[in-house]
Design an enzyme around this catalytic site. Structure first.
Site, mmCIF file in Angstrom:
data_model
loop_
_atom_site.group_PDB
_atom_site.id
_atom_site.type_symbol
_atom_site.label_atom_id
_atom_site.label_comp_id
_atom_site.label_asym_id
_atom_site.label_seq_id
_atom_site.Cartn_x
_atom_site.Cartn_y
_atom_site.Cartn_z
ATOM 1 C CB CYS A 269 -0.943 -0.013 1.187
ATOM 2 S SG CYS A 269 -2.128 -1.357 1.093
HETATM 3 N N1 LIG Z 1 -2.622 -6.472 1.355
HETATM 4 C C1 LIG Z 1 -3.179 -5.455 1.944
HETATM 5 O O1 LIG Z 1 -2.961 -5.229 3.126
HETATM 6 C C2 LIG Z 1 -4.138 -4.530 1.183
HETATM 7 C C3 LIG Z 1 -4.931 -3.651 1.936
HETATM 8 C C4 LIG Z 1 -5.837 -2.831 1.284
HETATM 9 C C5 LIG Z 1 -5.928 -2.867 -0.112
HETATM 10 N N2 LIG Z 1 -5.136 -3.701 -0.834
HETATM 11 C C6 LIG Z 1 -5.311 -3.695 -2.286
HETATM 12 O O2 LIG Z 1 -6.026 -4.877 -2.676
HETATM 13 C C7 LIG Z 1 -5.571 -5.327 -3.942
HETATM 14 C C8 LIG Z 1 -5.093 -6.764 -3.835
HETATM 15 O O3 LIG Z 1 -4.005 -6.811 -2.914
HETATM 16 P P1 LIG Z 1 -3.486 -8.163 -2.259
HETATM 17 O O4 LIG Z 1 -2.567 -7.737 -1.170
HETATM 18 O O5 LIG Z 1 -4.634 -9.040 -1.935
HETATM 19 O O6 LIG Z 1 -2.655 -8.769 -3.482
HETATM 20 P P2 LIG Z 1 -2.132 -10.296 -3.619
HETATM 21 O O7 LIG Z 1 -1.024 -10.248 -4.594
HETATM 22 O O8 LIG Z 1 -1.927 -10.890 -2.274
HETATM 23 O O9 LIG Z 1 -3.381 -11.048 -4.262
HETATM 24 C C9 LIG Z 1 -3.852 -10.762 -5.534
HETATM 25 C C10 LIG Z 1 -4.126 -12.076 -6.230
HETATM 26 O O10 LIG Z 1 -4.762 -11.786 -7.486
HETATM 27 C C11 LIG Z 1 -4.344 -12.782 -8.398
HETATM 28 N N3 LIG Z 1 -4.640 -12.323 -9.757
HETATM 29 C C12 LIG Z 1 -3.960 -11.429 -10.524
HETATM 30 N N4 LIG Z 1 -4.586 -11.261 -11.700
HETATM 31 C C13 LIG Z 1 -5.690 -12.046 -11.681
HETATM 32 C C14 LIG Z 1 -6.728 -12.288 -12.597
HETATM 33 N N5 LIG Z 1 -6.778 -11.674 -13.782
HETATM 34 N N6 LIG Z 1 -7.681 -13.183 -12.260
HETATM 35 C C15 LIG Z 1 -7.650 -13.827 -11.063
HETATM 36 N N7 LIG Z 1 -6.685 -13.623 -10.149
HETATM 37 C C16 LIG Z 1 -5.717 -12.731 -10.450
HETATM 38 C C17 LIG Z 1 -2.885 -12.976 -8.083
HETATM 39 O O11 LIG Z 1 -2.410 -14.228 -8.581
HETATM 40 C C18 LIG Z 1 -2.884 -12.891 -6.567
HETATM 41 O O12 LIG Z 1 -2.978 -14.173 -5.962
HETATM 42 C C19 LIG Z 1 -4.498 -4.342 -4.378
HETATM 43 O O13 LIG Z 1 -5.090 -3.338 -5.158
HETATM 44 C C20 LIG Z 1 -4.027 -3.757 -3.070
HETATM 45 O O14 LIG Z 1 -3.484 -2.456 -3.228
HETATM 46 C C21 LIG Z 1 -4.252 -4.554 -0.198
#
Ligand SMILES: NC(=O)c1ccc[n+]([C@@H]2O[C@H](COP(=O)([O-])OP(=O)(O)OC[C@H]3O[C@@H](n4cnc5c(N)ncnc54)[C@H](O)[C@@H]3O)[C@@H](O)[C@H]2O)c1
Length: 427
Positions: A269
């Site tokens: 983030c």
């Molecule tokens: N991790 C956090 O603490 C957090 C907090 C708030 C917001 N976010 C936001 O949430 C979003 C996701 O973050 P995250 O930490 O869960 O990421 P992550 O990388 O842990 O998970 C995302 C997943 O999406 C999958 N993916 C990518 N393209 C895909 C597709 N076309 N179809 C299906 N699956 C697909 C990836 O393989 C991955 O497993 C981001 O925008 C991030 O900024 C994250």
């Protein structure tokens, strides 16, 4: 007001992206009574999930296994399992590429889901992004691929995730969830859905407002961390204990919020999200978002400052970084998670290896396949500490006992002020 939605196994929820954000959403949807399909393009992740192996700290293997055993949760890398869904939540990554927002994951997920959108369905984007993404980019892809019209045929909304991995007090359910919709019917549907998952929803008028809400939260944090980080470097030179000063300032019961210095910012983030906002400001208005640029600059340079402080400490015992044994305690970007993405430890490791240090890392939370190259895996014991020239404390996981660092004669640089009153030097 949202209609009163009663979850049932007849209602299908699709969560796209089974990562740090998506898996907790999927597990909560199972818990309240929906049938849930988790889709992820990472086949290795999916295979692990199918075997009940969770790599998300806040979801235990037991919770995942119970969801699988109940038949209410299925993990797949095939979009065909999304057929006939009622609600879809998209939680795919939104990284930076060459300092620009990279929305290809959102575009691909929307294009793959679109053929499964049917009248009455609701699709919510949760990925963090700049204001305008949902309506200007996401909706057209869904409309084109489905042949349907958002607002009249199906619903689209945006609801930012606020998950704080490892936070024992605020989890998914008791953290208020901001919800928005493209049109009032969409807002009602999105609100009804999340009202089944969380204690409290907060409605905002448009997806752009919800998108901006998330970026305000993270930019606020980013800028305030940069403020205390820059101050820490000056306070050290001025010979003032910034940690005591911050604690004293935090006794003010109003108008102040405590932030503490550290070796930089990490995770998905803070190093990324504010740049989505500054990019949009530059693109649409031709202006520079100076606070964000400045905070990026300060926070990005904290690992350099840690190296500088390490050099000075070793210099005092007539050593250079080259050839010195240096132990790094805590490689993940924050306490009690194994998430090493964008961790300042990675930049620090790169800098120290370039200078010829022999590095050992201590972090039982970071999985083997994510372990940084060039760093030996170590444990924090009196013996291992005594074999080092310098130990740098970067993150403290609650299961790590820092006692071996309290009375050691090895140099200790404590970037989080976890060892006050010992021989360790605070940042
Ligand atoms: N991790 C956090 O603490 C957090 C907090 C708030 C917001 N976010 C936001 O949430 C979003 C996701 O973050 P995250 O930490 O869960 O990421 P992550 O990388 O842990 O998970 C995302 C997943 O999406 C999958 N993916 C990518 N393209 C895909 C597709 N076309 N179809 C299906 N699956 C697909 C990836 O393989 C991955 O497993 C981001 O925008 C991030 O900024 C994250």
């Amino acid at each position: 007001m949202p209609s009163n939605l009663i979850p049932s196994r007849d209602r299908k929820v699709v969560v796209i992206g089974q990562g740090y954000v998506g898996l907790p959403v999927a597990m909560r949807a199972v818990e309240v009574g929906f049938s849930v399909v988790g889709i992820d393009i990472d086949e290795r992740r999916v295979a692990g999930l199918q075997q009940g192996v969770s790599y998300v700290d806040d979801i235990s293997n037991d919770t995942l296994s119970a969801a699988l055993a109940s038949g209410a949760y299925v993990a797949s890398h095939e979009y065909s399992v999304a057929a006939d869904f009622d609600f879809a939540v998209i939680t795919v990554p939104t990284p930076l590429k060459d300092s620009h927002p990279d929305l290809t994951y959102i575009e691909e997920a929307a294009a793959a889901l679109a053929p499964h959108v049917r009248p009455g369905a609701t699709v919510v984007l949760e990925s963090t992004t700049y204001p305008g993404t949902t309506v200007e980019l996401f909706v057209p892809i869904l409309e084109q691929g489905s042949g349907l019209s958002a607002e009249t045929d199906f619903h689209v909304g945006y609801s930012p995730e606020r998950i704080d991995p490892g936070n024992p007090t605020f989890g998914f359910v008791n953290t208020p969830k901001v919800v928005s919709g493209h049109g009032s019917a969409a807002l009602d549907s999105v609100d009804a859905f999340y009202s089944t998952l969380v204690d409290r929803t907060v409605r905002v008028a448009t997806p752009a407002e919800a998108e901006l809400t998330k970026l305000i939260e993270n930019t606020f944090r980013h800028v305030n961390i940069a403020l205390v980080n820059e101050l820490a470097t000056f306070a050290h030179q001025l010979g003032v204990d910034i940690w005591q000063a911050i604690d004293a300032a935090a006794t003010k019961p109003f108008g102040y919020m405590k932030f503490t210095p550290g070796p930089g910012v990490g995770g998905h983030c803070l190093p990324v999200d504010p740049s989505y906002l500054s990019w949009q400001v530059r693109r649409k208005l031709g202006k520079q978002f100076r606070f964000v640029e400045l905070a990026n600059d300060v926070n990005d340079h904290m690992p350099d400052y840690v190296v500088q402080r390490s050099q000075a400490m070793l210099n005092a015992i007539e050593r250079s970084i080259k050839g010195s044994k240096i132990m790094l305690v805590g490689l993940a970007y924050k306490a009690n998670t194994g998430d090493i993405r964008e961790s300042p430890a990675l930049r620090l490791i790169e800098l120290l290896l370039d200078l010829g240090a022999n590095l050992t890392g201590v972090d039982s939370h970071v999985e083997e396949y994510r372990w940084p190259r060039g760093v030996a895996v170590g444990e924090l014991t009196e013996q291992s500490v005594s074999e080092q020239h310098l130990v740098i404390v970067l993150t403290q996981h609650s299961d790590v006992d820092l006692d071996p660092l309290r009375s050691t004669s090895t140099l200790v640089l404590d970037t989080k002020n976890l060892l006050p009153g010992t021989g360790a030097q605070p940042l």
